[in-house]
Design a protein around this motif. Structure first.
Motif, short mmCIF file in Angstrom:
data_model
loop_
_atom_site.label_atom_id
_atom_site.label_comp_id
_atom_site.label_asym_id
_atom_site.label_seq_id
_atom_site.Cartn_x
_atom_site.Cartn_y
_atom_site.Cartn_z
N GLU A 12 0.85 -1.20 0.00
CA GLU A 12 0.00 0.00 0.00
C GLU A 12 0.89 1.24 0.00
O GLU A 12 1.91 1.28 0.68
N GLN A 67 0.83 5.77 -0.33
CA GLN A 67 0.08 7.03 -0.24
C GLN A 67 1.12 8.15 -0.22
O GLN A 67 2.11 8.06 0.49
N ASP A 106 -8.10 3.67 -1.83
CA ASP A 106 -8.76 3.96 -0.56
C ASP A 106 -9.66 2.81 -0.09
O ASP A 106 -10.76 3.04 0.43
N GLU A 146 -4.35 9.74 -2.12
CA GLU A 146 -5.13 8.51 -2.26
C GLU A 146 -4.25 7.29 -1.92
O GLU A 146 -3.18 7.11 -2.48
N ARG A 147 -4.75 6.48 -0.98
CA ARG A 147 -4.07 5.22 -0.66
C ARG A 147 -4.34 4.25 -1.81
O ARG A 147 -5.47 4.15 -2.28
N HIS A 148 -3.31 3.54 -2.25
CA HIS A 148 -3.51 2.65 -3.40
C HIS A 148 -2.65 1.39 -3.32
O HIS A 148 -1.58 1.40 -2.70
#
Length: 115
Positions: free
Chosen positions: A48, A50, A69, A88-90
């Motif tokens: 992950e 961000q 997200d 945005e978390r990705h």
């Protein structure tokens, strides 16, 4: 003209993903953005991530599923692009069990007033 070849620059593994940042190439410092290629192993998943930069990514080889997200993954195929907004978390999933996913990304800080 300059050329930059995947796999010829410095490789910095990040959580099982091979990352080739362009800042390791000669003459890249003058660009108005930063860039990298990354490879997600066959059937693998990126860690992950961000960050405050905008990130425009193009799938060079393979089939990705991009999860943002914590939402449902969105399929992104070879030749398609995706844009991640600041913060945005990705996570990027490699949908192919038999070959690495290769993605090119350019990223930069958005300037105030540019929507």
């Amino acid at each position: 003209m300059r050329t930059y070849q995947l796999g010829r620059g410095p490789n910095r593994p990040v959580g099982g993903v091979d990352v080739f940042r362009w800042d390791g190439y000669d003459g890249v410092g003058a660009l108005p953005f930063r860039a990298m290629w990354y490879q997600v192993p066959a059937g693998g998943v990126s860690p992950e991530d961000q960050h405050p930069e905008l990130e425009l990514s193009i799938v060079v080889r393979g089939d990705a599923a991009v999860e943002v997200d914590g939402g449902e993954p969105v399929d992104v195929r070879t030749g398609d692009a995706f844009l991640l907004e600041s913060g945005e978390r990705h996570v990027v999933h490699n949908r192919r069990p038999d070959e690495p996913l290769v993605v090119f990304s350019a990223y930069w800080y958005a300037q105030a007033g540019n929507d």
